[in-house]
Design an enzyme around this catalytic site. Structure first.
Site, PDB file in Angstrom:
ATOM      1  N   TYR A 229       0.844  -1.192   0.000  1.00  0.00           N
ATOM      2  CA  TYR A 229       0.000   0.000   0.000  1.00  0.00           C
ATOM      3  C   TYR A 229       0.876   1.237   0.000  1.00  0.00           C
ATOM      4  O   TYR A 229       2.055   1.196   0.341  1.00  0.00           O
ATOM      5  CB  TYR A 229      -0.969   0.006   1.192  1.00  0.00           C
ATOM      6  CG  TYR A 229      -0.331   0.280   2.537  1.00  0.00           C
ATOM      7  CD1 TYR A 229      -0.164   1.581   3.011  1.00  0.00           C
ATOM      8  CD2 TYR A 229       0.103  -0.766   3.344  1.00  0.00           C
ATOM      9  CE1 TYR A 229       0.416   1.829   4.243  1.00  0.00           C
ATOM     10  CE2 TYR A 229       0.678  -0.532   4.580  1.00  0.00           C
ATOM     11  CZ  TYR A 229       0.834   0.776   5.021  1.00  0.00           C
ATOM     12  OH  TYR A 229       1.408   1.019   6.241  1.00  0.00           O
ATOM     13  N   CYS A 230       0.257   2.341  -0.393  1.00  0.00           N
ATOM     14  CA  CYS A 230       0.931   3.633  -0.429  1.00  0.00           C
ATOM     15  C   CYS A 230       0.009   4.645   0.244  1.00  0.00           C
ATOM     16  O   CYS A 230      -0.837   4.266   1.059  1.00  0.00           O
ATOM     17  CB  CYS A 230       1.253   4.003  -1.877  1.00  0.00           C
ATOM     18  SG  CYS A 230       2.525   5.293  -2.024  1.00  0.00           S
ATOM     19  N   ALA A 231       0.112   5.898  -0.115  1.00  0.00           N
ATOM     20  CA  ALA A 231      -0.692   6.943   0.519  1.00  0.00           C
ATOM     21  C   ALA A 231      -2.175   6.780   0.206  1.00  0.00           C
ATOM     22  O   ALA A 231      -3.018   6.941   1.066  1.00  0.00           O
ATOM     23  CB  ALA A 231      -0.203   8.321   0.095  1.00  0.00           C
TER      24      ALA A 231
END
Length: 146
Positions: free
Chosen positions: A88-90
């Protein structure tokens, strides 16, 4: 005049089944990750692919940090070839998670995207852990830096 919804013909049930089943092979979501964590279910490694500073400021409990740019064969050699990485990222506005998925799959690792990222996690009303969590608990404070 047809509506924008009906401008293109709807897929057949067979096509829809193939399409949506295929998406689930590549994606999971925040709720599934949270419920898996709560049930003590393993079988995956949750990886935050943002910068170390963003990770330190606030991340999903149980995640480790491997920025997408640091995903090299040497760095990942510590992990078993059968590791399933959930990355996952932002949030949905960032493609760092896709860069990470490309690198991981290119190195022979199974990978799924946790759609929504940190933004989705917060949207679900879930909390982060980290140094600046009280200041980083809103979507406007979510940083990527990937």
């Amino acid at each position: 005049m047809p509506s924008l919804i009906n401008e293109f013909p709807v897929a057949t049930c067979t096509e829809a089944l193939a399409h949506f089943s295929s998406r689930l092979r590549f994606e999971t979501d925040c709720s599934d990750v949270y419920h898996s964590q709560q049930a003590g279910e393993g079988g995956y490694l949750l990886v935050d692919v943002r910068s170390p500073a963003s990770f330190a400021a606030g991340h999903i409990p149980g995640a480790i940090n491997i920025p997408s740019r640091a995903m090299t064969a040497e760095r990942l050699a510590a992990f078993s070839p059968d590791t399933l990485f959930v990355v996952y990222c932002a949030g949905p506005h960032c493609n760092g998670v896709h860069r990470a998925a490309v690198r991981l799959s290119g190195l022979g690792y199974a990978v799924k995207e946790m759609i929504g990222g940190v933004t989705g996690w917060l949207d679900e009303g879930l909390t982060l852990v980290g140094e600046d969590v009280p200041h980083n608990a809103s979507k406007s404070a979510v940083s990527c830096s990937c």
